[in-house]
Scaffold this motif. Structure first.
Motif, PDB file in Angstrom:
ATOM      1  N   LEU A  71       0.829  -1.202   0.000  1.00  0.00           N
ATOM      2  CA  LEU A  71       0.000   0.000   0.000  1.00  0.00           C
ATOM      3  C   LEU A  71       0.872   1.264   0.000  1.00  0.00           C
ATOM      4  CD1 LEU A  71      -2.835   1.231   0.090  1.00  0.00           C
ATOM      5  CD2 LEU A  71      -2.777   0.968   2.563  1.00  0.00           C
ATOM      6  N   LEU A  72       1.961   1.237   0.757  1.00  0.00           N
ATOM      7  CA  LEU A  72       2.889   2.373   0.755  1.00  0.00           C
ATOM      8  C   LEU A  72       3.467   2.603  -0.643  1.00  0.00           C
ATOM      9  CD1 LEU A  72       4.833   1.944   4.111  1.00  0.00           C
ATOM     10  CD2 LEU A  72       3.368   3.864   3.467  1.00  0.00           C
ATOM     11  N   GLN A  73       3.740   1.508  -1.366  1.00  0.00           N
ATOM     12  CA  GLN A  73       4.249   1.660  -2.733  1.00  0.00           C
ATOM     13  C   GLN A  73       3.212   2.337  -3.621  1.00  0.00           C
ATOM     14  OE1 GLN A  73       6.789  -1.616  -4.404  1.00  0.00           O
ATOM     15  NE2 GLN A  73       6.041  -2.670  -2.577  1.00  0.00           N
ATOM     16  N   ILE A  74       1.949   1.996  -3.444  1.00  0.00           N
ATOM     17  CA  ILE A  74       0.882   2.639  -4.207  1.00  0.00           C
ATOM     18  C   ILE A  74       0.811   4.129  -3.833  1.00  0.00           C
ATOM     19  CG2 ILE A  74      -1.627   2.751  -4.538  1.00  0.00           C
ATOM     20  CD1 ILE A  74      -1.608  -0.346  -4.185  1.00  0.00           C
ATOM     21  N   CYS A 134       0.735  10.300  -2.585  1.00  0.00           N
ATOM     22  CA  CYS A 134      -0.214  10.508  -1.490  1.00  0.00           C
ATOM     23  C   CYS A 134       0.502  10.936  -0.217  1.00  0.00           C
ATOM     24  CB  CYS A 134      -0.962   9.211  -1.183  1.00  0.00           C
ATOM     25  SG  CYS A 134      -2.002   8.629  -2.502  1.00  0.00           S
ATOM     26  N   ILE A 135      -0.243  11.547   0.651  1.00  0.00           N
ATOM     27  CA  ILE A 135       0.229  11.819   2.003  1.00  0.00           C
ATOM     28  C   ILE A 135      -0.068  10.572   2.821  1.00  0.00           C
ATOM     29  CG2 ILE A 135      -0.146  13.205   4.070  1.00  0.00           C
ATOM     30  CD1 ILE A 135      -0.921  15.505   2.172  1.00  0.00           C
ATOM     31  N   VAL A 136       0.894  10.113   3.595  1.00  0.00           N
ATOM     32  CA  VAL A 136       0.687   8.914   4.403  1.00  0.00           C
ATOM     33  C   VAL A 136       0.959   9.217   5.871  1.00  0.00           C
ATOM     34  CG1 VAL A 136       1.297   7.344   2.529  1.00  0.00           C
ATOM     35  CG2 VAL A 136       3.060   8.061   4.112  1.00  0.00           C
ATOM     36  N   SER A 137       0.333   8.430   6.722  1.00  0.00           N
ATOM     37  CA  SER A 137       0.554   8.532   8.155  1.00  0.00           C
ATOM     38  C   SER A 137       0.523   7.124   8.736  1.00  0.00           C
ATOM     39  CB  SER A 137      -0.542   9.386   8.798  1.00  0.00           C
ATOM     40  OG  SER A 137      -0.362   9.443  10.192  1.00  0.00           O
ATOM     41  N   ILE A 138       1.541   6.795   9.492  1.00  0.00           N
ATOM     42  CA  ILE A 138       1.636   5.494  10.163  1.00  0.00           C
ATOM     43  C   ILE A 138       1.864   5.792  11.642  1.00  0.00           C
ATOM     44  CG2 ILE A 138       2.854   3.282  10.290  1.00  0.00           C
ATOM     45  CD1 ILE A 138       4.023   3.970   7.490  1.00  0.00           C
ATOM     46  N   GLU A 139       1.139   5.099  12.497  1.00  0.00           N
ATOM     47  CA  GLU A 139       1.263   5.352  13.934  1.00  0.00           C
ATOM     48  C   GLU A 139       1.524   4.037  14.652  1.00  0.00           C
ATOM     49  OE1 GLU A 139      -0.006   5.018  17.940  1.00  0.00           O
ATOM     50  OE2 GLU A 139      -1.263   4.288  16.315  1.00  0.00           O
ATOM     51  N   ASN A 140       2.468   4.072  15.572  1.00  0.00           N
ATOM     52  CA  ASN A 140       2.761   2.920  16.412  1.00  0.00           C
ATOM     53  C   ASN A 140       3.634   3.396  17.559  1.00  0.00           C
ATOM     54  OD1 ASN A 140       3.462  -0.231  16.753  1.00  0.00           O
ATOM     55  ND2 ASN A 140       1.944   0.046  15.141  1.00  0.00           N
ATOM     56  N   PRO A 141       3.683   2.651  18.670  1.00  0.00           N
ATOM     57  CA  PRO A 141       4.575   3.045  19.759  1.00  0.00           C
ATOM     58  C   PRO A 141       6.007   3.233  19.253  1.00  0.00           C
ATOM     59  CG  PRO A 141       3.094   1.340  20.518  1.00  0.00           C
ATOM     60  CD  PRO A 141       2.884   1.463  19.024  1.00  0.00           C
ATOM     61  N   ALA A 142       6.685   4.211  19.824  1.00  0.00           N
ATOM     62  CA  ALA A 142       8.015   4.598  19.350  1.00  0.00           C
ATOM     63  C   ALA A 142       9.019   3.446  19.377  1.00  0.00           C
ATOM     64  CB  ALA A 142       8.539   5.773  20.177  1.00  0.00           C
ATOM     65  N   ARG A 143       8.948   2.573  20.379  1.00  0.00           N
ATOM     66  CA  ARG A 143       9.920   1.479  20.493  1.00  0.00           C
ATOM     67  C   ARG A 143       9.442   0.179  19.854  1.00  0.00           C
ATOM     68  NH1 ARG A 143      13.444   0.137  24.122  1.00  0.00           N
ATOM     69  NH2 ARG A 143      12.063  -1.316  25.175  1.00  0.00           N
ATOM     70  N   LEU A 166      11.321  -4.562   5.283  1.00  0.00           N
ATOM     71  CA  LEU A 166      10.435  -4.931   4.180  1.00  0.00           C
ATOM     72  C   LEU A 166      10.529  -3.940   3.026  1.00  0.00           C
ATOM     73  CD1 LEU A 166       7.289  -6.033   6.234  1.00  0.00           C
ATOM     74  CD2 LEU A 166       8.881  -7.524   5.000  1.00  0.00           C
ATOM     75  N   VAL A 167      10.678  -2.667   3.339  1.00  0.00           N
ATOM     76  CA  VAL A 167      10.836  -1.652   2.291  1.00  0.00           C
ATOM     77  C   VAL A 167      12.129  -1.909   1.523  1.00  0.00           C
ATOM     78  CG1 VAL A 167      11.300   0.810   1.901  1.00  0.00           C
ATOM     79  CG2 VAL A 167       9.383   0.112   3.358  1.00  0.00           C
ATOM     80  N   LYS A 168      13.228  -2.174   2.235  1.00  0.00           N
ATOM     81  CA  LYS A 168      14.506  -2.457   1.568  1.00  0.00           C
ATOM     82  C   LYS A 168      14.413  -3.695   0.690  1.00  0.00           C
ATOM     83  CE  LYS A 168      17.440  -0.400   5.128  1.00  0.00           C
ATOM     84  NZ  LYS A 168      18.388  -0.703   6.214  1.00  0.00           N
ATOM     85  N   GLU A 169      13.643  -4.678   1.129  1.00  0.00           N
ATOM     86  CA  GLU A 169      13.510  -5.920   0.362  1.00  0.00           C
ATOM     87  C   GLU A 169      12.797  -5.721  -0.974  1.00  0.00           C
ATOM     88  OE1 GLU A 169      11.670  -8.803   2.957  1.00  0.00           O
ATOM     89  OE2 GLU A 169      13.554  -9.210   3.998  1.00  0.00           O
ATOM     90  N   THR A 170      12.105  -4.585  -1.157  1.00  0.00           N
ATOM     91  CA  THR A 170      11.455  -4.334  -2.448  1.00  0.00           C
ATOM     92  C   THR A 170      12.492  -4.121  -3.542  1.00  0.00           C
ATOM     93  OG1 THR A 170      11.293  -1.910  -2.237  1.00  0.00           O
ATOM     94  CG2 THR A 170       9.463  -3.242  -1.327  1.00  0.00           C
ATOM     95  N   GLY A 171      13.671  -3.645  -3.173  1.00  0.00           N
ATOM     96  CA  GLY A 171      14.720  -3.387  -4.153  1.00  0.00           C
ATOM     97  C   GLY A 171      14.455  -2.172  -5.024  1.00  0.00           C
ATOM     98  N   ARG A 172      13.394  -1.445  -4.761  1.00  0.00           N
ATOM     99  CA  ARG A 172      13.036  -0.259  -5.558  1.00  0.00           C
ATOM    100  C   ARG A 172      13.716   0.974  -4.967  1.00  0.00           C
ATOM    101  NH1 ARG A 172       6.983   0.749  -6.369  1.00  0.00           N
ATOM    102  NH2 ARG A 172       7.944   2.358  -7.652  1.00  0.00           N
ATOM    103  N   THR A 173      14.819   1.379  -5.569  1.00  0.00           N
ATOM    104  CA  THR A 173      15.627   2.468  -5.034  1.00  0.00           C
ATOM    105  C   THR A 173      14.817   3.738  -4.821  1.00  0.00           C
ATOM    106  OG1 THR A 173      17.544   1.538  -6.160  1.00  0.00           O
ATOM    107  CG2 THR A 173      17.740   3.798  -5.384  1.00  0.00           C
ATOM    108  N   ASP A 174      13.964   4.104  -5.776  1.00  0.00           N
ATOM    109  CA  ASP A 174      13.179   5.325  -5.641  1.00  0.00           C
ATOM    110  C   ASP A 174      12.202   5.234  -4.473  1.00  0.00           C
ATOM    111  OD1 ASP A 174      11.700   3.371  -6.995  1.00  0.00           O
ATOM    112  OD2 ASP A 174      10.770   4.784  -8.398  1.00  0.00           O
ATOM    113  N   PHE A 175      11.557   4.104  -4.330  1.00  0.00           N
ATOM    114  CA  PHE A 175      10.628   3.888  -3.221  1.00  0.00           C
ATOM    115  C   PHE A 175      11.367   3.872  -1.891  1.00  0.00           C
ATOM    116  CE2 PHE A 175       8.459   0.605  -0.509  1.00  0.00           C
ATOM    117  CZ  PHE A 175       7.416   1.414  -0.083  1.00  0.00           C
ATOM    118  N   ILE A 176      12.503   3.205  -1.842  1.00  0.00           N
ATOM    119  CA  ILE A 176      13.302   3.133  -0.608  1.00  0.00           C
ATOM    120  C   ILE A 176      13.726   4.535  -0.180  1.00  0.00           C
ATOM    121  CG2 ILE A 176      15.481   2.303   0.371  1.00  0.00           C
ATOM    122  CD1 ILE A 176      15.130  -0.179  -1.542  1.00  0.00           C
TER     123      ILE A 176
END
Length: 125
Positions: A61-64, A70-79, A89-99
């Protein structure tokens, strides 16, 4: 499923909860095993596997969002283990522009206690 990334599992239960018979939750991930620790109990392995599917879908979904600017927002505890897991997982996409886009996103720390909460909880947005 987000509880599989919780660092709260690394803390011992309060003695009052142990006296009531509450089970001591075991950590399901760590720095060396972001996708899940080896030798998980069967029910924990299922939970971690399902959570990993959700996180993989989130990266898709982030890749889309990246493609559509799009503007994105992800929320989770800091630690939370979510942050390094998403980075992996983002690095595993291998897509330099997306990374590059992902790692240029701005994060904001929100401390609940600074806004009247009695809970010592930091959240990254």
């Amino acid at each position: 499923m987000c509880g599989t990334c919780s660092r709260a599992r690394e803390r011992s239960l309060a003695p009052s909860l142990r006296r009531q018979g509450a089970p001591e939750p075991a950590p399901l991930r760590d720095e060396l095993h972001l996708p899940g620790k080896p030798n998980l109990k069967p029910h924990d392995k299922i939970k971690v596997g399902k959570a990993n599917q959700i996180y993989a879908n989130a990266v898709f979904l982030l890749q889309i969002c990246f493609e559509l600017n799009c503007i994105v927002s992800i929320e989770n505890p800091a630690r939370s283990w979510l942050w390094p897991l998403l980075a992996m997982l983002v690095k595993e996409t291998g897509r330099t522009d997306f990374i590059q886009w992902y790692f240029s996103l701005v994060s904001t720390m929100f401390d609940a206690c600074m806004h009247g909460s009695t809970r010592d909880k930091s959240t990254t947005i």
